[in-house]
Write a protein that holds these residues in place. Structure first.
Motif, PDB file in Angstrom:
ATOM      1  N   ILE A  16     -65.566  48.068  12.274  1.00 58.03           N
ATOM      2  CA  ILE A  16     -65.831  49.506  12.362  1.00 58.03           C
ATOM      3  C   ILE A  16     -65.313  50.220  11.112  1.00 58.03           C
ATOM      4  O   ILE A  16     -65.965  51.123  10.579  1.00 58.03           O
ATOM      5  CB  ILE A  16     -65.197  50.091  13.635  1.00 58.03           C
ATOM      6  CG1 ILE A  16     -65.960  49.621  14.873  1.00 58.03           C
ATOM      7  CG2 ILE A  16     -65.170  51.626  13.579  1.00 58.03           C
ATOM      8  CD1 ILE A  16     -65.331  50.054  16.179  1.00 58.03           C
ATOM      9  N   ALA A  17     -64.140  49.808  10.632  1.00 62.31           N
ATOM     10  CA  ALA A  17     -63.573  50.408   9.421  1.00 62.31           C
ATOM     11  C   ALA A  17     -64.482  50.154   8.216  1.00 62.31           C
ATOM     12  O   ALA A  17     -64.682  51.045   7.376  1.00 62.31           O
ATOM     13  CB  ALA A  17     -62.177  49.842   9.169  1.00 62.31           C
ATOM     14  N   VAL A  18     -65.046  48.947   8.133  1.00 56.88           N
ATOM     15  CA  VAL A  18     -65.979  48.633   7.043  1.00 56.88           C
ATOM     16  C   VAL A  18     -67.202  49.539   7.112  1.00 56.88           C
ATOM     17  O   VAL A  18     -67.670  50.067   6.096  1.00 56.88           O
ATOM     18  CB  VAL A  18     -66.397  47.145   7.110  1.00 56.88           C
ATOM     19  CG1 VAL A  18     -67.530  46.861   6.124  1.00 56.88           C
ATOM     20  CG2 VAL A  18     -65.216  46.247   6.814  1.00 56.88           C
ATOM     21  N   TYR A  19     -67.708  49.725   8.323  1.00 57.50           N
ATOM     22  CA  TYR A  19     -68.885  50.585   8.510  1.00 57.50           C
ATOM     23  C   TYR A  19     -68.586  52.019   8.084  1.00 57.50           C
ATOM     24  O   TYR A  19     -69.406  52.659   7.404  1.00 57.50           O
ATOM     25  CB  TYR A  19     -69.299  50.542   9.978  1.00 57.50           C
ATOM     26  CG  TYR A  19     -70.453  51.466  10.315  1.00 57.50           C
ATOM     27  CD1 TYR A  19     -71.757  51.162   9.928  1.00 57.50           C
ATOM     28  CD2 TYR A  19     -70.235  52.655  11.020  1.00 57.50           C
ATOM     29  CE1 TYR A  19     -72.814  52.008  10.234  1.00 57.50           C
ATOM     30  CE2 TYR A  19     -71.280  53.497  11.331  1.00 57.50           C
ATOM     31  CZ  TYR A  19     -72.575  53.173  10.938  1.00 57.50           C
ATOM     32  OH  TYR A  19     -73.613  54.016  11.238  1.00 57.50           O
ATOM     33  N   ARG A  20     -67.426  52.536   8.481  1.00 57.26           N
ATOM     34  CA  ARG A  20     -67.070  53.903   8.115  1.00 57.26           C
ATOM     35  C   ARG A  20     -66.853  54.036   6.607  1.00 57.26           C
ATOM     36  O   ARG A  20     -67.175  55.064   6.011  1.00 57.26           O
ATOM     37  CB  ARG A  20     -65.804  54.334   8.867  1.00 57.26           C
ATOM     38  CG  ARG A  20     -65.984  54.507  10.344  1.00 57.26           C
ATOM     39  CD  ARG A  20     -67.071  55.528  10.663  1.00 57.26           C
ATOM     40  NE  ARG A  20     -66.783  56.819  10.018  1.00 57.26           N
ATOM     41  CZ  ARG A  20     -67.710  57.669   9.646  1.00 57.26           C
ATOM     42  NH1 ARG A  20     -68.991  57.380   9.795  1.00 57.26           N
ATOM     43  NH2 ARG A  20     -67.373  58.821   9.092  1.00 57.26           N
ATOM     44  N   PHE A  21     -66.312  52.995   5.978  1.00 61.21           N
ATOM     45  CA  PHE A  21     -66.129  53.032   4.520  1.00 61.21           C
ATOM     46  C   PHE A  21     -67.483  53.083   3.823  1.00 61.21           C
ATOM     47  O   PHE A  21     -67.683  53.873   2.892  1.00 61.21           O
ATOM     48  CB  PHE A  21     -65.338  51.800   4.060  1.00 61.21           C
ATOM     49  CG  PHE A  21     -65.264  51.656   2.565  1.00 61.21           C
ATOM     50  CD1 PHE A  21     -64.386  52.427   1.823  1.00 61.21           C
ATOM     51  CD2 PHE A  21     -66.088  50.759   1.904  1.00 61.21           C
ATOM     52  CE1 PHE A  21     -64.320  52.309   0.438  1.00 61.21           C
ATOM     53  CE2 PHE A  21     -66.039  50.627   0.520  1.00 61.21           C
ATOM     54  CZ  PHE A  21     -65.147  51.409  -0.210  1.00 61.21           C
TER      55      PHE A  21
ATOM     56  N   ALA B 249     -66.534  60.658  14.681  1.00 60.32           N
ATOM     57  CA  ALA B 249     -66.079  61.024  13.332  1.00 60.32           C
ATOM     58  C   ALA B 249     -66.277  62.514  13.053  1.00 60.32           C
ATOM     59  O   ALA B 249     -65.566  63.092  12.224  1.00 60.32           O
ATOM     60  CB  ALA B 249     -66.821  60.189  12.283  1.00 60.32           C
TER      61      ALA B 249
ATOM     62  N   THR C 221     -63.009  43.884  15.879  1.00 66.97           N
ATOM     63  CA  THR C 221     -63.848  45.048  16.162  1.00 66.97           C
ATOM     64  C   THR C 221     -63.417  46.247  15.332  1.00 66.97           C
ATOM     65  O   THR C 221     -64.248  46.921  14.697  1.00 66.97           O
ATOM     66  CB  THR C 221     -63.786  45.401  17.658  1.00 66.97           C
ATOM     67  OG1 THR C 221     -64.244  44.295  18.430  1.00 66.97           O
ATOM     68  CG2 THR C 221     -64.646  46.620  17.964  1.00 66.97           C
ATOM     69  N   LEU C 222     -62.126  46.514  15.314  1.00 68.78           N
ATOM     70  CA  LEU C 222     -61.612  47.645  14.525  1.00 68.78           C
ATOM     71  C   LEU C 222     -61.857  47.445  13.038  1.00 68.78           C
ATOM     72  O   LEU C 222     -62.188  48.397  12.316  1.00 68.78           O
ATOM     73  CB  LEU C 222     -60.114  47.828  14.802  1.00 68.78           C
ATOM     74  CG  LEU C 222     -59.741  48.273  16.221  1.00 68.78           C
ATOM     75  CD1 LEU C 222     -58.232  48.269  16.404  1.00 68.78           C
ATOM     76  CD2 LEU C 222     -60.305  49.656  16.515  1.00 68.78           C
ATOM     77  N   GLY C 223     -61.718  46.215  12.567  1.00 65.89           N
ATOM     78  CA  GLY C 223     -61.947  45.928  11.152  1.00 65.89           C
ATOM     79  C   GLY C 223     -63.393  46.153  10.745  1.00 65.89           C
ATOM     80  O   GLY C 223     -63.667  46.768   9.695  1.00 65.89           O
TER      81      GLY C 223
ATOM     82  N   VAL D 152     -68.759  55.707  17.207  1.00 67.69           N
ATOM     83  CA  VAL D 152     -67.777  55.988  16.157  1.00 67.69           C
ATOM     84  C   VAL D 152     -68.309  57.048  15.205  1.00 67.69           C
ATOM     85  O   VAL D 152     -67.566  57.937  14.752  1.00 67.69           O
ATOM     86  CB  VAL D 152     -67.422  54.693  15.397  1.00 67.69           C
ATOM     87  CG1 VAL D 152     -66.628  55.006  14.142  1.00 67.69           C
ATOM     88  CG2 VAL D 152     -66.627  53.759  16.293  1.00 67.69           C
TER      89      VAL D 152
END
Length: 439
Positions: A27-32, A195, A23-25, A191
């Motif tokens: 989400i990190a891709v989405y934010r990138f 942000a 899940t965290l991974g 998220v």
């Protein structure tokens, strides 16, 4: 200390740990991806776009995309086309017989509805993408040098990338829901909202350091008020009216709690409609803003912090709360389910009389719930009048706060379920296996 122990327990459950990391991974891709600008746009020339989306309804849309809207990112449309498609499909399910049939077909029907929602998302995105490009080119005051490429090449490539960005965000959300923890679509929106929190708080902190603004003491007062609002929002999201139910024999009934050793009941939520009334009301309020450019008499309705805008906004929320609750809580079906399973509400005959009673109870609790929801939705506009910056006021209520609280509660409940299931399985094996199952 209990919190730290809980974190240790979470980390010891292999399946839960993998789901959280996934899940965290994602989400990190989405934010990138939200930080990747469209090809042909100079990201250093977007000051006017950021200023235009700093407040108002565009500011809210920018918050939902985590700032991608103001960055002219490939994720500028975010997950919002999928949300729009989901709402359309849900509303069409009231009038379209084919969709009504799919809703009754269980898992196979759910898969077909999901597929229809996906295709509708693509259609909505193909409409919104050129609209977004046209707006940033012609109405946001961007300098000509902000566009490194123009003409058909820019339009076609941008439409394709914006559509691909929304589809990718939809895929990420579905993967989180299927393989991770929590509702993926809601998590991506949350998220995106969170942000903006650090920048909004720093902006408010700087603003309060000016002469006569109150300084650090005013910040402390604002934080106390904010925590109180959060507590009230939690109450709104979790409050239920329990309708007692009795059975001639024990059985499992949809939407009915049946726990050994506990009294059985139907939980009717105080705010059964969630954030949908706010979303519907905001969609309606786009109309006077658009008409206000041509008809100056409507200018009083274009200020989201103005009196008449918020009065109409609050009334629409109350109306849509009743409307959405009526179409999503099938009291007739609940009464029929009770009757088929030999269940009944004490004092009321099974069938139509029970359905009328449930409908009456739902109507009575929807009124205070809708008023509370409306008050919470217009609270940011009230907070602004006390000198709070617009971006920080957004976290005091409205869609943003309700989504954050709702998603946080849902995610915590899922994690707790994993913890309880792990311990339950361990206790079924041996008296000491609880400790082993967490290693």
């Amino acid at each position: 200390m209990n919190f730290i122990n809980t974190l240790k327990d979470i980390w010891k459950i292999e399946e839960l740990k993998e789901k959280l990391l996934l899940t965290l991974g994602l989400i990190a891709v989405y934010r990138f991806m939200a930080a990747v600008p469209l090809p042909g746009i100079d990201p250093t020339q977007l000051t006017a776009l950021k200023d235009s989306t700093s407040d108002g309804l565009l500011g809210l849309l920018n918050a939902f995309t985590g700032g991608a809207f103001a960055r002219a990112s490939v994720m500028a449309l975010g997950i919002m086309p999928y949300i729009s498609a989901s709402i359309v499909v849900q509303l069409m399910g009231i009038a379209v017989p084919y969709l009504q049939k799919l809703q009754k077909d269980g898992e196979s029907g759910r898969k077909k509805i999901t597929q229809i929602t996906r295709w509708l998302t693509i259609a909505i995105t193909l409409f919104q993408a050129p609209t977004y490009i046209g707006v940033i080119q012609n109405q946001m005051g961007l300098p000509a040098e902000a566009f490194l490429v123009t003409g058909a090449t820019f339009w076609v490539s941008s439409i394709i990338l914006l559509s691909a960005g929304t589809i990718f965000a939809m895929w990420l959300g579905e993967r989180i829901t299927d393989k991770g923890v929590g509702n993926g679509i809601s998590l991506l929106i949350t998220v995106g909202i969170i942000a903006n929190f650090p920048a909004a708080f720093i902006q408010e902190l700087v603003a309060k350091q000016t002469a006569g603004a109150g300084g650090i003491m005013m910040i402390l007062i604002e934080l106390i008020v904010w925590f109180v609002v959060i507590l009230l929002t939690v109450l709104l999201v979790t409050a239920v009216r329990k309708v007692a139910v009795q059975y001639a024999r024990r059985t499992a009934v949809t939407n009915i709690k049946d726990v050994d050793g506990a009294r059985q009941y139907i939980p009717l939520k105080l705010n059964a409609a969630g954030v949908m009334p706010i979303i519907f009301a905001q969609a309606i309020m786009f109309l006077p803003i658009a008409l206000g450019q041509k008809y100056p008499a409507l200018n009083s309705l274009t200020d989201i912090n103005g009196l008449w805008y918020n009065v109409i906004f609050a009334l629409l929320i109350i109306v849509f709360s009743y409307f959405y609750t009526a179409i999503t809580i099938p009291t007739n079906k609940m009464a029929e389910d009770l009757k088929r399973s030999n269940g009944f509400v004490p004092g009321y005959k099974p069938g139509e009389e029970t359905a009328n009673f449930l409908d009456s109870v739902l109507s009575k609790i929807t009124l205070p719930g809708s008023i509370f929801l409306a008050a919470l939705s217009i609270l940011p506009a009230i907070i602004v009048k006390f000198g709070v910056t617009q971006n920080w006021a957004m976290f005091y209520g409205g869609t943003s706060l309700i989504i954050m609280v709702g998603v946080a509660i849902d995610t915590i409940q899922q994690i707790n379920s994993y913890l309880l299931n792990s311990r339950y399985d361990g206790l079924m094996k041996t008296g000491n296996s609880n400790r082993k199952s967490l290693k």
